[in-house]
Design an enzyme around this catalytic site. Structure first.
Site, PDB file in Angstrom:
ATOM      1  N   GLY A 162      27.356  50.319 -12.562  1.00  0.00           N
ATOM      2  CA  GLY A 162      28.083  50.777 -11.382  1.00  0.00           C
ATOM      3  C   GLY A 162      28.669  49.668 -10.536  1.00  0.00           C
ATOM      4  CE  LYS A 163      30.179  44.627 -13.840  1.00  0.00           C
ATOM      5  NZ  LYS A 163      29.713  45.480 -14.952  1.00  0.00           N
ATOM      6  CB  THR A 223      30.893  52.770  -7.876  1.00  0.00           C
ATOM      7  OG1 THR A 223      31.381  53.535  -8.978  1.00  0.00           O
ATOM      8  CG2 THR A 223      30.689  53.692  -6.680  1.00  0.00           C
ATOM      9  CG  ASP A 252      35.211  44.901 -16.918  1.00  0.00           C
ATOM     10  OD1 ASP A 252      35.646  44.824 -18.085  1.00  0.00           O
ATOM     11  OD2 ASP A 252      34.152  45.485 -16.630  1.00  0.00           O
ATOM     12  CD  GLU A 284      17.435  51.932 -17.646  1.00  0.00           C
ATOM     13  OE1 GLU A 284      18.005  51.170 -18.472  1.00  0.00           O
ATOM     14  OE2 GLU A 284      17.661  53.147 -17.565  1.00  0.00           O
ATOM     15  CG  ASN A 311      24.382  52.310  -8.531  1.00  0.00           C
ATOM     16  OD1 ASN A 311      24.170  53.133  -7.629  1.00  0.00           O
ATOM     17  ND2 ASN A 311      25.502  52.309  -9.230  1.00  0.00           N
ATOM     18  CB  CYS A 321      13.305  67.904 -12.059  1.00  0.00           C
ATOM     19  SG  CYS A 321      14.091  67.095 -13.473  1.00  0.00           S
ATOM     20  CB  CYS A 366      13.817  64.297 -11.644  1.00  0.00           C
ATOM     21  SG  CYS A 366      15.341  65.134 -12.117  1.00  0.00           S
ATOM     22  CG  LEU A 376      25.764  59.761  -5.817  1.00  0.00           C
ATOM     23  CD1 LEU A 376      27.127  59.376  -5.258  1.00  0.00           C
ATOM     24  CD2 LEU A 376      24.886  60.347  -4.713  1.00  0.00           C
TER      25      LEU A 376
END
Length: 348
Positions: free
Chosen positions: A49-50, A52, A74, A251, A278, A289, A292, A321
């Protein structure tokens, strides 16, 4: 600075004797408020997500700066997707903003692929872009570095208040930060062999109808770029003018890449004291969930390790999101999370 990747496996009790350190504010307010910054790099492993985050940062900066430019280095060029607007190799105003501009470049294509707007009439354009590409191909990495140098010359001439770089994955990013060294090394090599390649250069110039030009003249032309390169190099190593924001997910592989990046930035003497984590999952107690909750548990483990390792960093936590952040309005909404810590449903 980080303790090193090996520290990730250290048991919690080994930290018991360490004094408690008040965590730094988990936002990018320090970046927004540091008005001396001219160059801000946003980077990390692919898929975290760089883009965003870099677009959101540029939006927030535009609210307090006179003019802001975001550059994508990029080849994927995702800032066009993020703002839902096509950008090119020339700075273009982002729709809905008077002082926010965006451009996309692919330095791996080299000098010959840059548009004519990048070259002054009496400088590189007069020599012919094709000849430049041929001459530079003899020096590994210098074509890409010269492309960066020309972009920097253009950007500096436009006097933007601040420039945000949405960088490619780590390898390309480190080449971008090292381009001044590569260019200077390449020019040194050129000076050593200029007599041998002088006939080649003269032949190329005659073929292009540019008149006679020997290696000394080519070296002189290239050396005109050196003051800009050296100036940018000095600014990159000045924490008052340049900083790097690392983006990752919670992670192992992403954290490993982040640690490697931070160590490389330290070697390059590039300031970095902000990490964005992120795509965090925050389970809703009203909507159980199992997946989740399991994901949240794994992420929490890595977040704890990050807070131990990077206690001198601002660690910003952003949620995963249920929708894409695409279009100027959604980017603007998401950008607020950079300044105000996200509150999950369970905390509201």
């Amino acid at each position: 600075m980080a303790a090193g990747v090996a520290g990730w496996g250290v048991e919690a009790e080994e930290f018991e004797d360490a004094p408690d350190v008040e965590p730094l504010e988990p936002t990018l307010s320090n970046i927004i408020e540091q008005r001396s910054l001219k160059w801000i790099f946003v980077g990390g492993k692919g898929g975290v997500g760089k883009t965003t985050c870099s677009c959101s940062l540029a939006v927030q900066l535009s609210k307090g700066r006179e003019s802001v430019l975001i550059i994508s280095t990029d080849p994927a060029h995702n800032i066009s997707d993020a703002f839902d607007q096509k950008f090119s190799k020339v700075p273009t105003k982002v729709k809905g903003y008077d002082n926010l501009f965006a451009m996309e470049i692919d330095p791996s294509l080299g000098v010959a692929e840059l548009p004519d707007e990048f070259f002054e009439e009496d400088n590189m354009l007069s020599m012919g872009k094709k000849m430049m590409q041929e001459a530079m191909s003899a020096f590994p990495g210098i074509d890409e570095a010269m492309s960066y140098a020309e972009v920097m010359r253009l950007v500096k001439g436009m006097n933007f208040s601040v420039v945000v770089f949405d960088t490619a994955p780590t390898g390309h990013t480190l080449r971008l930060l090292n381009f001044p060294t590569i260019v200077e090394r390449g020019l040194g090599r050129l000076m050593q062999i200029k007599n041998q390649i002088s006939p080649f250069i003269s032949q190329m110039c005659n073929m292009l109808g540019l008149g006679d030009m020997n290696a000394d003249q080519l070296a002189s032309k290239l050396e005109e770029t050196l003051p800009v390169i050296r100036s940018v190099s000095e600014q990159f190593k000045d924490p008052e003018q340049t900083t790097f924001i690392c983006v990752c997910i919670a992670e192992f592989l992403s954290l490993y890449e982040t640690e490697r990046l931070i160590q490389e930035l330290a070697k390059c003497k590039i300031d970095t004291h902000n990490i964005i984590v992120n795509q965090l999952v925050f389970p809703d107690p009203e909507k159980p969930c199992k997946m989740c909750e399991a994901r949240h548990k794994i992420q929490a483990k890595y977040l704890d390790q990050m807070e131990d390792l990077y206690e001198d960093f601002h660690i910003v936590k952003l949620p995963l999101l249920p929708h894409e952040v695409r279009g100027a309005d959604k980017v603007n909404t998401f950008s607020a999370l950079l300044l105000e810590p996200y509150k999950p449903p369970s905390a509201q």
